[in-house]
Design an enzyme around this catalytic site. Structure first.
Site, PDB file in Angstrom:
ATOM      1  N   HIS B  58       0.868  -1.191  -0.032  1.00 33.52           N
ATOM      2  CA  HIS B  58       0.042   0.040  -0.041  1.00 33.52           C
ATOM      3  C   HIS B  58       0.926   1.417  -0.048  1.00 33.52           C
ATOM      4  O   HIS B  58       1.315   1.591   0.873  1.00 33.52           O
ATOM      5  CB  HIS B  58      -0.851  -0.072   1.282  1.00 33.52           C
ATOM      6  N   LEU B  61       2.131   6.598  -4.926  1.00 35.97           N
ATOM      7  CA  LEU B  61       3.244   7.099  -5.687  1.00 35.97           C
ATOM      8  C   LEU B  61       2.753   8.056  -6.481  1.00 35.97           C
ATOM      9  O   LEU B  61       3.764   8.737  -7.419  1.00 35.97           O
ATOM     10  CB  LEU B  61       3.953   5.922  -6.512  1.00 35.97           C
ATOM     11  N   ARG B  62       1.531   8.482  -6.709  1.00 33.87           N
ATOM     12  CA  ARG B  62       1.260   9.629  -7.294  1.00 33.87           C
ATOM     13  C   ARG B  62       1.364   9.790  -8.792  1.00 33.87           C
ATOM     14  O   ARG B  62       0.615  10.980  -9.244  1.00 33.87           O
ATOM     15  CB  ARG B  62       1.660  10.962  -6.672  1.00 33.87           C
ATOM     16  N   ASN B  92      -5.508   5.830  -7.006  1.00 29.16           N
ATOM     17  CA  ASN B  92      -6.241   7.133  -7.137  1.00 29.16           C
ATOM     18  C   ASN B  92      -5.411   8.149  -7.359  1.00 29.16           C
ATOM     19  O   ASN B  92      -5.143   9.051  -6.893  1.00 29.16           O
ATOM     20  CB  ASN B  92      -6.774   7.308  -5.667  1.00 29.16           C
ATOM     21  N   ASP B 150      -9.152   2.729  -3.096  1.00 26.88           N
ATOM     22  CA  ASP B 150      -8.482   3.447  -1.949  1.00 26.88           C
ATOM     23  C   ASP B 150      -8.526   4.679  -2.333  1.00 26.88           C
ATOM     24  O   ASP B 150      -8.087   5.327  -3.380  1.00 26.88           O
ATOM     25  CB  ASP B 150      -7.492   2.693  -1.483  1.00 26.88           C
ATOM     26  N   HIS B 240      -5.148  -0.167   5.907  1.00 31.89           N
ATOM     27  CA  HIS B 240      -4.827   0.379   7.071  1.00 31.89           C
ATOM     28  C   HIS B 240      -5.688   0.808   8.303  1.00 31.89           C
ATOM     29  O   HIS B 240      -6.273   1.435   8.584  1.00 31.89           O
ATOM     30  CB  HIS B 240      -4.584   2.039   6.744  1.00 31.89           C
ATOM     31  N   ASP B 313       1.033   3.033   3.544  1.00 30.88           N
ATOM     32  CA  ASP B 313       0.278   3.970   3.196  1.00 30.88           C
ATOM     33  C   ASP B 313       0.812   5.200   2.950  1.00 30.88           C
ATOM     34  O   ASP B 313       0.364   6.364   3.320  1.00 30.88           O
ATOM     35  CB  ASP B 313      -1.036   4.247   4.051  1.00 30.88           C
ATOM     36  N   HIS B 317       2.518  14.504  -0.103  1.00 29.19           N
ATOM     37  CA  HIS B 317       1.949  15.663  -0.573  1.00 29.19           C
ATOM     38  C   HIS B 317       3.099  16.745  -0.422  1.00 29.19           C
ATOM     39  O   HIS B 317       4.212  16.629  -0.013  1.00 29.19           O
ATOM     40  CB  HIS B 317       1.087  16.023   0.712  1.00 29.19           C
ATOM     41  N   PHE B 331      -4.820  14.762   3.773  1.00 25.51           N
ATOM     42  CA  PHE B 331      -4.677  13.589   4.645  1.00 25.51           C
ATOM     43  C   PHE B 331      -3.480  12.851   4.125  1.00 25.51           C
ATOM     44  O   PHE B 331      -3.334  12.617   2.970  1.00 25.51           O
ATOM     45  CB  PHE B 331      -5.819  12.551   4.525  1.00 25.51           C
TER      46      PHE B 331
END
Lengths: 310, 443
Positions: B58, B61-62, B92, B150, B240, B313, B317, B331
């Site tokens: 989990h 890596l964006r 996501n 997720d 998580h 997780d 950011h 988050f």
């Protein structure tokens, strides 16, 4: 210097975590002196000459802002104002960048209002300058609590052993939180009352109840909070008439409190919602006195935070 | 015997247990020998521990679309530095990873980066909108190892049920962010004494346990529907996990034989809601940091196997985003580079948690969740390995991270167990020998 000498003051007012009873009482005494200044024909003293104070309101407010600005001006401080309407979708300049930009212009103290809890603390970390919290989200509104305490003491004398009832939307109220922090420090007991959906699970400094009768019973003073209409939209309350039926402070219910128990409201008021309209104008109401005292209290706060000695 | 690397005098610890020291010879992508040999590159690993490469089920890596936060290059490099050889990336992104072309493109790009290996998770539903199922079979053929929405919660139990039924046909595990959106509302931290005092919107632990309870019933329903066919040994993976109550529900379900697995993140094992007292959005994460009682339960669950694995997780950011206010800051906590030393120090060193169990939760545990065979230190095994140092102590310094998210709730924590070298299929992808500083790339 002995312990009983003039107490030193925290160089900020974020909440009352860093304040003790002696400091608060000394500040309220200074507010008394400021009250006398405000009674003069020329309501101005040179105490803050040369200081520049910024009111930075990221959340709209009229009365608190004017109160702070007048307080600063009456003490001869220069005042600049920044107001940025914010919304959750605003992706423009961050609070931090805004404040750092202002800081390049030689501001000596910041008066901050935001819709998010904690921004005054963040600002304090970013700026290393005095920060006065003018309301952060649901968390704290310390000058409101100070003016409430000042007003109550004016009417009741000492708050030692006095029962203060706070009625309304406790969960979302920074006024309730700050008063629950401050009033017990001055010896009062606080009972906070509202429908279960508008009460937090716990609130340090206050006893919680859903029974209005229990809250008002033998209360020495009653503080009524504004009910925001969005609470219905969020499904926390069935309807306005339902709230009025169960929790409005009206003449009959105020009779459960001690005779002539003073009535407070931090404003702005929804007449005939949380409070029976005519009560606000009655002899028991201290609502206008609160507003007048707010200025004196804010003068005292600015003075202590910027100059520091009584 | 000749190989590429000879790792001398390393103590071996894998998911089976703590073994003795050995001279491990690596070549042709495999462990050639545990009793020495010849190699052009010889490492003296005295005092160090060799383990199978860590596997993170989990991580965010964006890429694609949010490369300002992280990208494959920075994320997979951070992973390798953290001792990970394998990473499951969450879908996501922008756009959402919901078609085979994106999965294949990610796989291809990651292979060229030659750091940790990438195993993309794909969306359970198209656009992660919770309506139309994504193409599980084609996604799997392209390289997807998991299906998940997720980042969002699966509000429609019917869609989840169909998704589980369909994924079961392909042996794909479905992972869920188990929080009831209605209960958690706009909470930004754990609901409880601290949130009441701070006046911050709370997100109750019951939002998690209520959703887990529902999802376990959905699993029972799906098993009934599958009755005539082979029941899968893995079906639902709960991501998580953060609450004592949620753990109780999962433990009970596992005892009853439900094909359910779960993971826990490093932040939920080492931090509590009290961290929010400083009003710093650095600690804002979903699900939120809970109470000490939850932490104790989760460590217990990790030990007894109710919790299968550690999932970071890792949620990078930008610094600016994390310095917004507590209502608006996003988050997430980044942790790929600190997860192993953090948990080694906090659990093994400070609490006496068994080392081999922790290694298992970083290796065999996640592999089992995903349907990969276990990886042990034995001759012939794939040489995806991490060498780490259990004694050298060093503070967490976020400014040195390979991740683009150079902030950390553990900044300044003194940790042991830092990875020294990471090999993927016999290739050294990360090397940080003593005196050379951590994280230097292989020449």
């Amino acid at each position: 210097m002995s312990e009983s000498a003039t107490p030193s003051f925290p160089k900020h007012l974020l909440d009352f975590r860093d304040w003790n009873r002696r400091q608060v009482e000394s500040l309220l005494e200074t507010a008394q002196m400021m009250q006398e200044v405000l009674a003069r024909p020329v309501k101005k003293v040179p105490a803050l000459t040369g200081f520049t104070v910024a009111t930075v309101f990221f959340e709209p407010s009229t009365r608190t802002r004017i109160s702070f600005e007048l307080a600063a001006r009456r003490m001869s401080a220069d005042v600049v104002s920044f107001s940025g309407a914010t919304s959750s979708t605003t992706k423009g300049e961050t609070y931090r960048d805004t404040l750092r930009t202002l800081d390049q212009m030689g501001i000596d103290a910041y008066i901050l209002r935001t819709d998010a809890a904690g921004v005054p603390h963040q600002a304090h970390r970013w700026l290393h300058k005095p920060v006065i919290n003018a309301g952060d989200g649901w968390r704290a509104h310390p000058t409101q609590a100070l003016l409430d305490a000042f007003t109550l003491r004016e009417k009741l004398g000492s708050l030692e052993g006095k029962k203060i009832a706070i009625v309304g939307d406790i969960l979302h109220s920074r006024v309730a939180r700050s008063n629950a922090e401050l009033l017990p420090m001055l010896g009062a007991t606080v009972v906070a009352c509202g429908p279960a959906t508008l009460l937090p699970g716990s609130l340090p400094g206050a006893t919680l109840t859903t029974s209005l009768r229990e809250a008002l019973y033998e209360a020495d003073a009653v503080m009524v909070l504004r009910l925001q209409k969005e609470r219905m939209e969020k499904g926390l309350l069935p309807s306005l008439p339902e709230y009025i039926a169960a929790y409005q402070v009206n003449r009959e219910r105020l009779g459960w409190a001690k005779p002539q128990a003073p009535l407070l409201h931090p404003g702005p008021m929804n007449r005939d919602v949380e409070l029976e309209g005519t009560l606000a104008d009655s002899a028991q109401s201290l609502v206008e006195r609160q507003v007048a005292n707010g200025q004196a209290v804010r003068m005292a706060v600015l003075y202590h935070v910027l100059v520091g000695k009584s | 015997m000749k190989g590429d690397f000879l790792i001398k005098k390393a103590k071996l610890v894998d998911g089976r247990g703590v073994h003795g020291t050995a001279d491990v010879l690596i070549g042709e992508g495999r462990i050639l020998s545990l009793s020495g040999g010849e190699a052009p590159s010889v490492l003296d690993a005295s005092g160090m521990i060799l383990s199978p490469g860590f596997f993170d089920p989990h991580a965010h890596l964006r890429e694609p679309g949010q490369e300002v936060k992280e990208d494959l290059q920075s994320g997979l490099t951070a992973a390798a530095r953290g001792g990970y050889t394998d990473i499951v990336s969450m879908p996501n992104t922008t756009p959402v990873v919901d078609n085979p072309e994106i999965v294949a493109a990610l796989k291809k790009k990651a292979a060229q980066i030659q750091q940790a290996r990438l195993h993309p998770a794909a969306a359970l539903t198209q656009g992660q909108e919770g309506k139309v199922l994504s193409e599980a079979h084609r996604l799997q053929e392209a390289g997807a190892v998991m299906l998940t929405d997720d980042g969002k919660t699966n509000e429609d139990a019917g869609v989840l049920a169909q998704g589980l039924l369909y994924a079961a046909s392909w042996g794909l595990v479905v992972a869920v962010h188990a929080e009831d959106a209605g209960l958690r509302r706009n909470g930004v931290m754990n609901e409880g004494a601290v949130s009441y005092r701070l006046g911050l919107p709370g997100n109750s632990g019951y939002a998690e346990s209520a959703r887990i309870a529902r999802d376990l019933e959905v699993v029972r329903y799906v098993l009934d529907r599958l009755a005539a066919k082979a029941a899968p040994d893995r079906l639902l993976h709960i991501q998580h996990l953060s609450t004592r109550r949620g753990l109780e529900l999962i433990r009970q379900a596992k005892h009853q034989g439900l094909p359910v697995t779960t993971e826990v993140g490093p932040h939920h094992l080492t931090l509590t809601e009290e961290a929010l007292n400083g009003l710093n959005p650095l600690y804002k994460v979903a699900p939120p940091l809970r109470t000490q009682s939850d932490v104790e339960a989760l460590i217990e669950g990790l030990l007894d196997g109710s919790i299968d694995c550690i999932g970071t997780d890792h949620a990078p950011h930008t610094q600016d985003e994390k310095e917004l206010d507590l209502l608006r800051a996003p988050f997430g906590i980044p942790s790929l580079e600190v997860c192993w030393p953090l948990l080694y120090t906090e659990l093994v060193e400070k609490r006496g948690f068994p080392l081999d169990v922790l290694v298992a939760r970083f290796t065999d545990g996640p592999r089992r969740v995903l349907g990969f065979p276990p990886l042990h230190l034995e001759e012939g095994a794939e040489a995806s390995l991490v060498l780490w140092n259990p004694s050298a102590q060093r503070a967490v310094e976020p400014q040195t991270f390979a991740s683009k998210a150079r902030f950390s709730p553990w900044a300044g924590w003194e940790l042991k167990g830092w990875p020294v070298c990471t090999w993927v299929e016999g290739q050294m992808v990360c090397k940080a020998m003593e005196g050379e500083g951590i994280g230097q790339s292989a020449p």
